[in-house]
Write a protein that holds these residues in place. Structure first.
Motif, PDB file in Angstrom:
ATOM      1  N   ASP A 180      -3.585  -3.341  -7.103  1.00  0.00           N
ATOM      2  CA  ASP A 180      -4.896  -3.608  -6.310  1.00  0.00           C
ATOM      3  C   ASP A 180      -5.250  -5.133  -6.041  1.00  0.00           C
ATOM      4  O   ASP A 180      -6.069  -5.427  -5.312  1.00  0.00           O
ATOM      5  CB  ASP A 180      -5.797  -2.799  -7.244  1.00  0.00           C
TER       6      ASP A 180
ATOM      7  N   ASP B 252      -0.036  -0.996 -11.799  1.00  0.00           N
ATOM      8  CA  ASP B 252      -1.494  -1.137 -11.966  1.00  0.00           C
ATOM      9  C   ASP B 252      -2.037  -2.374 -11.297  1.00  0.00           C
ATOM     10  O   ASP B 252      -3.125  -2.441 -11.138  1.00  0.00           O
ATOM     11  CB  ASP B 252      -1.688  -0.936 -13.624  1.00  0.00           C
TER      12      ASP B 252
ATOM     13  N   GLN C 222       0.721  -1.070   0.124  1.00  0.00           N
ATOM     14  CA  GLN C 222      -0.051  -0.129   0.044  1.00  0.00           C
ATOM     15  C   GLN C 222       0.830   1.196  -0.030  1.00  0.00           C
ATOM     16  O   GLN C 222       0.546   2.311  -0.619  1.00  0.00           O
ATOM     17  CB  GLN C 222      -0.823   0.114   1.349  1.00  0.00           C
TER      18      GLN C 222
END
Length: 183
Positions: A149, A146, A140
């Motif tokens: 997550d 990309d 985090q």
């Protein structure tokens, strides 16, 4: 070879020299995910040890087993020692090669595997939870990819499953302490 007090005050000889152990500071993590700063296996192991101690501190004293803090701290520091030779294998890859990796580690590092197999379920659960919490927090804070997550969601799911299994295996006090850490 290095000797350590790892399990309830018993001396254990590991398959690694002090030179090999200190080499973990040169082994990089997060090989397939772009990060805005690198992290070594040694840094990760230190963080896992600190988080593991915090989890132990969150367990009510009357539920802590004797020697728990020492066993957890030591295992957290040494849990990734084979990576001095294998490097940090990405979690998605580990899923495909788990059996082969276990066989390789067993052949290369029999004392390490002996130690790993002697650990209590409580120690293993605390260190695994701390390992996941550390990876999530680091991801985090530093992920510049990309794909992060999805990876972070997967790690949260793995941690949730681990906590569910702790509750099913009479280690609810560990799950409660981890939930305190997760906030």
């Amino acid at each position: 070879m290095a000797q350590f007090n790892m399990i309830e005050g018993k001396k254990v000889v590991l398959d690694f020299s002090l030179q090999e152990i200190t080499h973990l500071s040169h082994i990089k993590r997060w090989g397939i995910v772009k990060m805005d700063r690198s992290q070594s296996v040694a840094e990760h192991s230190y963080n896992v040890a600190m988080i593991s101690c915090a989890i132990v501190n969150a367990i009510p004293p009357h539920l802590r087993t004797s020697g728990l803090r020492d066993a957890v701290t030591n295992w957290a520091l040494f849990h990734d020692l084979p990576e001095v030779y294998t490097g940090d294998i990405p979690t998605p890859v580990k899923g495909f090669i788990r059996d082969g990796l276990a066989e390789l580690e067993g052949e290369m590092f029999p004392k390490y595997i002996e130690l790993k197999n002697a650990l209590s379920a409580e120690v293993v659960a605390i260190c695994k939870a701390a390992d996941l919490i550390e990876a999530i927090a680091y991801g985090q804070a530093h992920c510049a990819d990309d794909r992060a997550d999805g990876l972070l969601i997967d790690m949260h799911d793995i941690l949730d499953n681990l906590m569910f299994n702790c509750r099913m295996d009479c280690l609810g006090h560990v799950a409660d302490a981890v939930e305190v850490m997760r906030g």
